[in-house]
Design an enzyme around this catalytic site. Structure first.
Site, mmCIF file in Angstrom:
data_model
loop_
_atom_site.group_PDB
_atom_site.id
_atom_site.type_symbol
_atom_site.label_atom_id
_atom_site.label_comp_id
_atom_site.label_asym_id
_atom_site.label_seq_id
_atom_site.Cartn_x
_atom_site.Cartn_y
_atom_site.Cartn_z
ATOM 1 N N THR A 44 0.852 -1.187 0.000
ATOM 2 C CA THR A 44 0.000 0.000 0.000
ATOM 3 C C THR A 44 0.887 1.236 0.000
ATOM 4 O O THR A 44 2.097 1.150 0.194
ATOM 5 C CB THR A 44 -0.909 0.049 1.245
ATOM 6 O OG1 THR A 44 -0.086 0.045 2.414
ATOM 7 C CG2 THR A 44 -1.854 -1.125 1.295
ATOM 8 N N VAL A 101 7.920 -2.447 7.037
ATOM 9 C CA VAL A 101 8.068 -0.992 6.987
ATOM 10 C C VAL A 101 8.585 -0.577 5.613
ATOM 11 O O VAL A 101 9.652 -1.004 5.170
ATOM 12 C CB VAL A 101 9.026 -0.491 8.086
ATOM 13 C CG1 VAL A 101 9.178 1.025 8.005
ATOM 14 C CG2 VAL A 101 8.523 -0.901 9.470
ATOM 15 N N LYS A 102 7.806 0.264 4.955
ATOM 16 C CA LYS A 102 8.124 0.689 3.591
ATOM 17 C C LYS A 102 8.812 2.051 3.631
ATOM 18 O O LYS A 102 8.262 3.023 4.158
ATOM 19 C CB LYS A 102 6.819 0.759 2.776
ATOM 20 C CG LYS A 102 6.986 0.773 1.270
ATOM 21 C CD LYS A 102 5.614 0.655 0.618
ATOM 22 C CE LYS A 102 5.697 0.658 -0.885
ATOM 23 N NZ LYS A 102 4.351 0.635 -1.493
ATOM 24 N N LEU A 103 10.014 2.106 3.059
ATOM 25 C CA LEU A 103 10.871 3.289 3.139
ATOM 26 C C LEU A 103 11.252 3.783 1.752
ATOM 27 O O LEU A 103 11.499 2.979 0.852
ATOM 28 C CB LEU A 103 12.166 2.942 3.898
ATOM 29 C CG LEU A 103 12.016 2.353 5.301
ATOM 30 C CD1 LEU A 103 13.306 1.653 5.706
ATOM 31 C CD2 LEU A 103 11.671 3.456 6.297
#
Length: 218
Positions: free
Chosen positions: A27, A86-88
């Site tokens: 997402t 965790v999207k970075l």
């Protein structure tokens, strides 16, 4: 190859899960906004709802662009559910945050990757996933598939465990091409997955089987 669905729509996620081939969800803030999900509390609750539907990893993106902010947001996201990744963003502080989370055993997805060098940095920092944006490169007349092939070669050369997550998938041929190249994961809309079911000869063959069965039982 793992199949992820790139959406915040719970109905689409549930349909892909029911098909029995879904491995995870990605997402981003744009997808959340598209579903009318705004405000920090609502977004966090929505991530929990997604985790309740699927069995695999769910990428949840930080909004901060500085190291301290990414760490604070990332730790809060990771605490929501064991499935959260965790999207970075692939910027300097994003790579630093990736290393920080990697050292703590928290899964990461480094996103907005458009070059082999960026993918190499993400792998060096211990990213769980790296997300090259195939469709967005195609949109500017650049070969997105070639980028995935180059990353695959680099990762294979050095035995990196980071998984290549082909993002910005637009259609079923993207899925097939990525599978042939050796992408570990694809993420796209529900249509890119269900489109793999379709072939006119399947429809014709099934119609004939049913017609013959009906004839034999009249």
């Amino acid at each position: 190859m793992k199949f992820f669905i790139d959406t915040a729509n719970l109905d689409d996620i549930a349909e892909a899960q029911a098909l029995g081939v879904l491995d995870g969800v990605t997402t981003n803030p744009s997808l959340m906004a598209k579903e009318g999900i705004t405000g920090e509390e609502n977004i966090l609750n929505h991530y929990k709802k997604i985790c309740d539907i699927v069995d695999g990893d769910v990428s949840a993106e930080v909004i901060a662009t500085d190291f301290d902010g990414m760490v604070k947001e990332g730790e809060a996201l990771a605490a929501l559910h064991p499935q959260i990744v965790v999207k970075l963003p692939l910027i300097a502080d994003g790579i630093k945050a990736c290393k920080y989370f990697s050292d703590k055993g928290i899964k990461t997805n480094v996103t907005l990757v458009f070059s082999p060098g960026q993918a190499l940095l993400a792998a060096k920092a211990g990213a769980t996933y790296v997300s090259p944006f195939l469709g967005r490169l195609d949109d500017i007349s650049t070969d997105g598939l070639n980028l995935i092939a180059e990353i695959r070669q680099i990762y294979d050369n050095y035995g990196f465990s980071t998984e290549i997550l082909a993002a910005s998938i637009r259609h079923t041929m993207h899925v097939i091409d990525c599978a042939k190249i050796g992408s570990d994961v694809m993420t796209g809309p529900l249509s890119s997955i269900t489109g793999l079911l379709k072939h006119p000869l399947t429809d014709i063959g099934l119609a004939k089987f049913l017609a013959d069965y009906k004839k034999g039982n009249e």
